[in-house]
Enzyme design. Sequence first.
Site, PDB file in Angstrom:
ATOM      1  N   GLY A  69     -26.678  -5.380  14.913  1.00 53.84           N
ATOM      2  CA  GLY A  69     -27.002  -6.709  14.406  1.00 53.84           C
ATOM      3  C   GLY A  69     -28.211  -7.278  15.122  1.00 53.84           C
ATOM      4  O   GLY A  69     -29.106  -6.558  15.541  1.00 53.84           O
ATOM      5  N   ARG A  70     -28.215  -8.617  15.296  1.00 51.69           N
ATOM      6  CA  ARG A  70     -29.380  -9.277  15.896  1.00 51.69           C
ATOM      7  C   ARG A  70     -29.672  -8.751  17.295  1.00 51.69           C
ATOM      8  O   ARG A  70     -30.814  -8.434  17.626  1.00 51.69           O
ATOM      9  CB  ARG A  70     -29.149 -10.794  15.930  1.00 51.69           C
ATOM     10  CG  ARG A  70     -30.342 -11.583  16.468  1.00 51.69           C
ATOM     11  CD  ARG A  70     -30.040 -13.069  16.497  1.00 51.69           C
ATOM     12  NE  ARG A  70     -28.963 -13.386  17.419  1.00 51.69           N
ATOM     13  CZ  ARG A  70     -29.141 -13.553  18.736  1.00 51.69           C
ATOM     14  NH1 ARG A  70     -30.345 -13.427  19.266  1.00 51.69           N
ATOM     15  NH2 ARG A  70     -28.125 -13.857  19.510  1.00 51.69           N
ATOM     16  N   ILE A  71     -28.634  -8.679  18.117  1.00 53.94           N
ATOM     17  CA  ILE A  71     -28.855  -8.215  19.484  1.00 53.94           C
ATOM     18  C   ILE A  71     -29.018  -6.706  19.527  1.00 53.94           C
ATOM     19  O   ILE A  71     -29.929  -6.177  20.178  1.00 53.94           O
ATOM     20  CB  ILE A  71     -27.682  -8.663  20.390  1.00 53.94           C
ATOM     21  CG1 ILE A  71     -27.665 -10.189  20.498  1.00 53.94           C
ATOM     22  CG2 ILE A  71     -27.817  -8.040  21.782  1.00 53.94           C
ATOM     23  CD1 ILE A  71     -26.479 -10.741  21.259  1.00 53.94           C
TER      24      ILE A  71
ATOM     25  N   THR B  98     -22.045  -6.216  27.062  1.00 55.01           N
ATOM     26  CA  THR B  98     -22.447  -7.614  27.181  1.00 55.01           C
ATOM     27  C   THR B  98     -21.944  -8.412  25.977  1.00 55.01           C
ATOM     28  O   THR B  98     -22.399  -9.520  25.726  1.00 55.01           O
ATOM     29  CB  THR B  98     -23.982  -7.742  27.272  1.00 55.01           C
ATOM     30  OG1 THR B  98     -24.568  -7.098  26.133  1.00 55.01           O
ATOM     31  CG2 THR B  98     -24.514  -7.101  28.539  1.00 55.01           C
TER      32      THR B  98
ATOM     33  N   ARG C 256     -18.029  -8.595  24.270  1.00 52.48           N
ATOM     34  CA  ARG C 256     -16.753  -9.203  24.622  1.00 52.48           C
ATOM     35  C   ARG C 256     -15.870  -8.128  25.242  1.00 52.48           C
ATOM     36  O   ARG C 256     -15.768  -7.013  24.728  1.00 52.48           O
ATOM     37  CB  ARG C 256     -16.064  -9.824  23.397  1.00 52.48           C
ATOM     38  CG  ARG C 256     -16.757 -11.075  22.844  1.00 52.48           C
ATOM     39  CD  ARG C 256     -16.735 -12.224  23.834  1.00 52.48           C
ATOM     40  NE  ARG C 256     -17.362 -13.433  23.330  1.00 52.48           N
ATOM     41  CZ  ARG C 256     -18.647 -13.738  23.472  1.00 52.48           C
ATOM     42  NH1 ARG C 256     -19.451 -12.880  24.091  1.00 52.48           N
ATOM     43  NH2 ARG C 256     -19.129 -14.869  23.001  1.00 52.48           N
TER      44      ARG C 256
ATOM     45  N   GLU D 193     -12.015 -14.918  32.788  1.00 57.60           N
ATOM     46  CA  GLU D 193     -13.222 -15.461  33.422  1.00 57.60           C
ATOM     47  C   GLU D 193     -12.955 -16.888  33.891  1.00 57.60           C
ATOM     48  O   GLU D 193     -12.347 -17.660  33.143  1.00 57.60           O
ATOM     49  CB  GLU D 193     -14.394 -15.450  32.437  1.00 57.60           C
ATOM     50  CG  GLU D 193     -14.782 -14.051  31.992  1.00 57.60           C
ATOM     51  CD  GLU D 193     -15.934 -14.033  30.981  1.00 57.60           C
ATOM     52  OE1 GLU D 193     -16.466 -15.119  30.674  1.00 57.60           O
ATOM     53  OE2 GLU D 193     -16.292 -12.950  30.511  1.00 57.60           O
TER      54      GLU D 193
ATOM     55  N   HIS E  44     -20.971 -13.108  33.307  1.00 59.18           N
ATOM     56  CA  HIS E  44     -21.178 -13.586  31.930  1.00 59.18           C
ATOM     57  C   HIS E  44     -22.392 -14.512  31.839  1.00 59.18           C
ATOM     58  O   HIS E  44     -22.292 -15.670  31.422  1.00 59.18           O
ATOM     59  CB  HIS E  44     -19.936 -14.294  31.397  1.00 59.18           C
ATOM     60  CG  HIS E  44     -19.856 -14.261  29.899  1.00 59.18           C
ATOM     61  ND1 HIS E  44     -18.695 -14.425  29.204  1.00 59.18           N
ATOM     62  CD2 HIS E  44     -20.824 -14.089  28.949  1.00 59.18           C
ATOM     63  CE1 HIS E  44     -18.920 -14.364  27.899  1.00 59.18           C
ATOM     64  NE2 HIS E  44     -20.225 -14.164  27.715  1.00 59.18           N
TER      65      HIS E  44
END
Length: 320
Positions: A155-157, A236, A238, A267, A286
């Site tokens: 996708g975008r990343i 990076t 989930r 977290e 994170h």
Amino acid sequence: MTYKCAVLDDYQNVALSMADWSTVTDRVDVTVFNRHFETEEEAASAVGDCDIIVIMRERTPFPASMFARLPKLKLLITTGMRNASIDLAAAARYGVVVCGTEGAGEGTAELTWALILGLARNLTAENAALRTGGPWQSSIGVDLYGKKLGLLGLGRIGSRIARIGQAFDMEVMAWSQNLKEDRACSLGVRLAASKEELLAESDFVSVHLVLSDRTRGLLGEAELALMKPTAFLINTSRAPIVDQSALLEALRSGRIAGAGLDVFEREPLPEQDSFRTLPSVLATPHIGYVTEASYRAFYRGIVEDIAAFLGGSPIRELKN
């Protein structure tokens, strides 16, 4: 009427300086909390009188039980346009409007490469040795040139990760349940025939999928066992996409060479958690989205969301 607004988990204490709040402060009394509330009870006690609550990503979850504790809550704003920790059905039942913001930026893609490079060149150990007077050169780096980069998600990343990988002259392949060959080809990426092929062939595997029922636990013991013992896993996205117990075992036993992690199931990460101390892990708290550009966009969007809600026309609503 003056609305009470709480901004939660502002760890860097920058919420009020990253945007112009003057457009809403005549009607909104803003309180910022920069420490994390460890329990739901603690959080609800601190913000129980608030009409508006702002949360940063998934730092403070909002399940149905949280909404039940906040009878005055009218507007919940999350940074980003997706937040799996919010029970949107419960929000609707309790009459709470949930809005998001745009502006994730490129920080996560850039951090992914920081982790890849840090693992490949063993930067944590080499830097520690230099600072403490340890051995001068103690490891041999892994070249990126000619290696195979496997992307779970394009996708975008993921597509940005692919372009950078190509700049390093890596062979880039990708797989996801919905990825089509024309999408991969348009980016110069080879579509792996299966998840298993990607895991078995890649020298670096990087996760860029949205957490959902289909992706939760996508990489478990059997999948990690397919990876090369010289391969690295980077996540990076989930944490629950990768079975955390299986990953710990793979790292402890040396079944994979290492992992670069920016996300964790709990977290902040507990002090005694093994991911803090395993020598084959390069971990960050994170911070993929924690950049100036992202924060300015997030907080600008938050102010816009509040102003629109006060005007009677909420924008960027998140619905179930």
